[in-house]
Design a protein around this motif. Sequence first.
Motif, PDB file in Angstrom:
ATOM      1  N   ARG A   1       0.827  -1.203   0.000  1.00 44.86           N
ATOM      2  CA  ARG A   1       0.000   0.000   0.000  1.00 44.86           C
ATOM      3  C   ARG A   1       0.870   1.266   0.000  1.00 44.86           C
ATOM      4  NH1 ARG A   1      -3.918   1.892   4.929  1.00 44.86           N
ATOM      5  NH2 ARG A   1      -4.919   3.643   3.885  1.00 44.86           N
ATOM      6  N   LEU A   2       1.919   1.261   0.829  1.00 39.98           N
ATOM      7  CA  LEU A   2       2.826   2.410   0.876  1.00 39.98           C
ATOM      8  C   LEU A   2       3.556   2.602  -0.448  1.00 39.98           C
ATOM      9  CD1 LEU A   2       4.348   2.075   4.457  1.00 39.98           C
ATOM     10  CD2 LEU A   2       2.963   3.962   3.606  1.00 39.98           C
ATOM     11  N   ASN A   3       3.986   1.500  -1.039  1.00 32.74           N
ATOM     12  CA  ASN A   3       4.657   1.588  -2.344  1.00 32.74           C
ATOM     13  C   ASN A   3       3.741   2.203  -3.396  1.00 32.74           C
ATOM     14  OD1 ASN A   3       7.391   0.771  -2.605  1.00 32.74           O
ATOM     15  ND2 ASN A   3       6.814  -1.306  -2.052  1.00 32.74           N
ATOM     16  N   LYS A   4       2.489   1.762  -3.398  1.00 36.98           N
ATOM     17  CA  LYS A   4       1.523   2.277  -4.369  1.00 36.98           C
ATOM     18  C   LYS A   4       1.278   3.763  -4.149  1.00 36.98           C
ATOM     19  CE  LYS A   4      -3.098   1.343  -6.234  1.00 36.98           C
ATOM     20  NZ  LYS A   4      -4.323   0.502  -6.119  1.00 36.98           N
ATOM     21  N   THR A   5       1.183   4.176  -2.878  1.00 39.49           N
ATOM     22  CA  THR A   5       0.955   5.584  -2.561  1.00 39.49           C
ATOM     23  C   THR A   5       2.131   6.445  -2.990  1.00 39.49           C
ATOM     24  OG1 THR A   5      -0.416   4.977  -0.675  1.00 39.49           O
ATOM     25  CG2 THR A   5       0.452   7.206  -0.702  1.00 39.49           C
ATOM     26  N   ILE A   6       3.348   5.972  -2.719  1.00 37.29           N
ATOM     27  CA  ILE A   6       4.546   6.716  -3.098  1.00 37.29           C
ATOM     28  C   ILE A   6       4.615   6.892  -4.611  1.00 37.29           C
ATOM     29  CG2 ILE A   6       7.063   6.508  -3.241  1.00 37.29           C
ATOM     30  CD1 ILE A   6       6.974   5.402  -0.376  1.00 37.29           C
ATOM     31  N   GLU A   7       4.345   5.827  -5.347  1.00 37.84           N
ATOM     32  CA  GLU A   7       4.359   5.924  -6.812  1.00 37.84           C
ATOM     33  C   GLU A   7       3.306   6.913  -7.298  1.00 37.84           C
ATOM     34  OE1 GLU A   7       6.402   4.790  -8.966  1.00 37.84           O
ATOM     35  OE2 GLU A   7       7.610   3.630  -7.559  1.00 37.84           O
ATOM     36  N   SER A   8       2.137   6.916  -6.644  1.00 37.65           N
ATOM     37  CA  SER A   8       1.070   7.834  -7.043  1.00 37.65           C
ATOM     38  C   SER A   8       1.471   9.288  -6.802  1.00 37.65           C
ATOM     39  CB  SER A   8      -0.220   7.510  -6.272  1.00 37.65           C
ATOM     40  OG  SER A   8      -0.690   6.233  -6.588  1.00 37.65           O
ATOM     41  N   VAL A   9       2.089   9.556  -5.634  1.00 39.64           N
ATOM     42  CA  VAL A   9       2.514  10.924  -5.311  1.00 39.64           C
ATOM     43  C   VAL A   9       3.563  11.410  -6.306  1.00 39.64           C
ATOM     44  CG1 VAL A   9       3.697  12.360  -3.607  1.00 39.64           C
ATOM     45  CG2 VAL A   9       1.946  10.762  -2.870  1.00 39.64           C
ATOM     46  N   LEU A  10       4.547  10.563  -6.612  1.00 40.00           N
ATOM     47  CA  LEU A  10       5.602  10.947  -7.548  1.00 40.00           C
ATOM     48  C   LEU A  10       5.046  11.151  -8.957  1.00 40.00           C
ATOM     49  CD1 LEU A  10       8.511   8.602  -6.364  1.00 40.00           C
ATOM     50  CD2 LEU A  10       8.280  11.057  -5.994  1.00 40.00           C
ATOM     51  N   THR A  11       4.131  10.277  -9.368  1.00 39.61           N
ATOM     52  CA  THR A  11       3.504  10.421 -10.688  1.00 39.61           C
ATOM     53  C   THR A  11       2.708  11.712 -10.765  1.00 39.61           C
ATOM     54  OG1 THR A  11       3.352   8.022 -10.963  1.00 39.61           O
ATOM     55  CG2 THR A  11       1.919   9.371 -12.348  1.00 39.61           C
ATOM     56  N   LEU A  12       1.966  12.019  -9.695  1.00 38.78           N
ATOM     57  CA  LEU A  12       1.164  13.240  -9.654  1.00 38.78           C
ATOM     58  C   LEU A  12       2.049  14.470  -9.715  1.00 38.78           C
ATOM     59  CD1 LEU A  12      -1.858  13.914  -9.484  1.00 38.78           C
ATOM     60  CD2 LEU A  12      -1.586  14.160  -7.024  1.00 38.78           C
ATOM     61  N   ALA A  13       3.188  14.433  -9.022  1.00 34.84           N
ATOM     62  CA  ALA A  13       4.128  15.562  -9.035  1.00 34.84           C
ATOM     63  C   ALA A  13       4.676  15.788 -10.445  1.00 34.84           C
ATOM     64  CB  ALA A  13       5.266  15.300  -8.055  1.00 34.84           C
ATOM     65  N   LYS A  14       4.971  14.708 -11.151  1.00 29.24           N
ATOM     66  CA  LYS A  14       5.471  14.824 -12.527  1.00 29.24           C
ATOM     67  C   LYS A  14       4.393  15.365 -13.454  1.00 29.24           C
ATOM     68  CE  LYS A  14       8.818  11.043 -12.119  1.00 29.24           C
ATOM     69  NZ  LYS A  14       9.163   9.663 -12.555  1.00 29.24           N
ATOM     70  N   LEU A  15       3.152  14.918 -13.243  1.00 30.85           N
ATOM     71  CA  LEU A  15       2.044  15.411 -14.061  1.00 30.85           C
ATOM     72  C   LEU A  15       1.851  16.912 -13.870  1.00 30.85           C
ATOM     73  CD1 LEU A  15      -0.596  12.576 -13.580  1.00 30.85           C
ATOM     74  CD2 LEU A  15       0.483  13.226 -15.727  1.00 30.85           C
ATOM     75  N   GLU A  16       1.905  17.371 -12.619  1.00 33.85           N
ATOM     76  CA  GLU A  16       1.727  18.786 -12.326  1.00 33.85           C
ATOM     77  C   GLU A  16       2.862  19.613 -12.892  1.00 33.85           C
ATOM     78  OE1 GLU A  16      -0.855  18.861  -8.207  1.00 33.85           O
ATOM     79  OE2 GLU A  16       1.299  18.562  -8.051  1.00 33.85           O
ATOM     80  N   ALA A  17       4.063  19.037 -12.899  1.00 30.94           N
ATOM     81  CA  ALA A  17       5.225  19.763 -13.433  1.00 30.94           C
ATOM     82  C   ALA A  17       5.272  19.731 -14.959  1.00 30.94           C
ATOM     83  CB  ALA A  17       6.508  19.168 -12.864  1.00 30.94           C
ATOM     84  N   GLY A  18       4.414  18.900 -15.557  1.00 34.90           N
ATOM     85  CA  GLY A  18       4.388  18.805 -17.015  1.00 34.90           C
ATOM     86  C   GLY A  18       5.557  18.042 -17.602  1.00 34.90           C
ATOM     87  N   THR A  19       6.185  17.159 -16.792  1.00 31.20           N
ATOM     88  CA  THR A  19       7.362  16.415 -17.271  1.00 31.20           C
ATOM     89  C   THR A  19       7.024  14.997 -17.730  1.00 31.20           C
ATOM     90  OG1 THR A  19       7.865  15.707 -15.001  1.00 31.20           O
ATOM     91  CG2 THR A  19       8.914  17.738 -15.788  1.00 31.20           C
ATOM     92  N   VAL A  20       5.747  14.627 -17.651  1.00 34.62           N
ATOM     93  CA  VAL A  20       5.345  13.288 -18.071  1.00 34.62           C
ATOM     94  C   VAL A  20       5.162  13.258 -19.590  1.00 34.62           C
ATOM     95  CG1 VAL A  20       3.518  11.549 -17.933  1.00 34.62           C
ATOM     96  CG2 VAL A  20       4.259  12.748 -15.876  1.00 34.62           C
ATOM     97  N   LYS A  21       5.719  12.238 -20.209  1.00 37.46           N
ATOM     98  CA  LYS A  21       5.607  12.091 -21.658  1.00 37.46           C
ATOM     99  C   LYS A  21       4.290  11.399 -22.005  1.00 37.46           C
ATOM    100  CE  LYS A  21       7.918  10.073 -25.680  1.00 37.46           C
ATOM    101  NZ  LYS A  21       9.029   9.204 -26.143  1.00 37.46           N
ATOM    102  N   TYR A  22       3.618  11.887 -23.041  1.00 43.55           N
ATOM    103  CA  TYR A  22       2.359  11.299 -23.482  1.00 43.55           C
ATOM    104  C   TYR A  22       2.579  10.602 -24.831  1.00 43.55           C
ATOM    105  CZ  TYR A  22      -0.134  13.763 -19.817  1.00 43.55           C
ATOM    106  OH  TYR A  22      -0.575  14.194 -18.609  1.00 43.55           O
TER     107      TYR A  22
END
Length: 265
Positions: free
Chosen positions: A109-130
């Motif tokens: 559960r903690l691993n999943k949460t950490i991945e979600s937070v990091l993914t969300l941070a990248k999305l907000e920063a606009g650094t995620v590739k589509y």
Amino acid sequence: IKKVTSGNLTQSIAIGKRNDEIQEVVEAFNSMVKQLSASNESNVQLRSLDKLKDNIIKDVTHELKSPLSQLRLALELWLDRQVYNGIDRRKANHKNDHFITIIKENIGRLNKTIESVLTLAKLEAGTVKYDKELFHIGELILRVTAGLRLIAEKRGLSIIINLPDRLPEILGDKMKITRVISNLIDNAIKYTQNNPTIIVTTKAVGKNFEISVQDNGIGIAQEHIENVFSKFFRVPTGNVHDVKGFGLGLSYVKLIMKRHKGDVY
């Protein structure tokens, strides 16, 4: 007035001493500018604090990722070593098995949460590739619901899918759209208790394409509506138990749809 309109909140009007309506207008204008300046300064400070908070969350989450991964690996190796020469030593103490299960579930559960937070941070920063491509949205919906139907049935729920015979291809990041639909249906499963039916429908709205996920859940109080897509927000509920999560799923959905020039509501 033109300078203030353009954003110069240090501007004021000085006309000397008068005792008429013009003087009253000038005093009211200067007071307004002073209040706008104070409000703007407060907003700048709030934005700065919000950014600082986001950076702290991102940094702490990143630092947690490595030791948590090591802890998970160490636990897996320890469990493997409990089976020696075909003899499972864990069977000697079933009480320990119960604790091990709790540890494994919470590490996951903690691993999943950490991945979600990091993914969300990248999305907000606009650094995620589509990686956008043309794909059949109907096939994607059927595949996603097929996987979630097992979870729904375990909770005594049913998922009904209403898709038109012909659905268009859409251009988008297939993996991210998959997660959007999965998050919405999973959210409906979590908060549905009575009249357990979840309905997924699609339809054309003008030049746009709409996917609807409807459930008979507990609903959302009006005062919480504007916050449901905020990070870490979870609707307070007094009658739904065992609902896990940190309030990141809908934030993810909102950002993904925004990057696809769509919306969610």
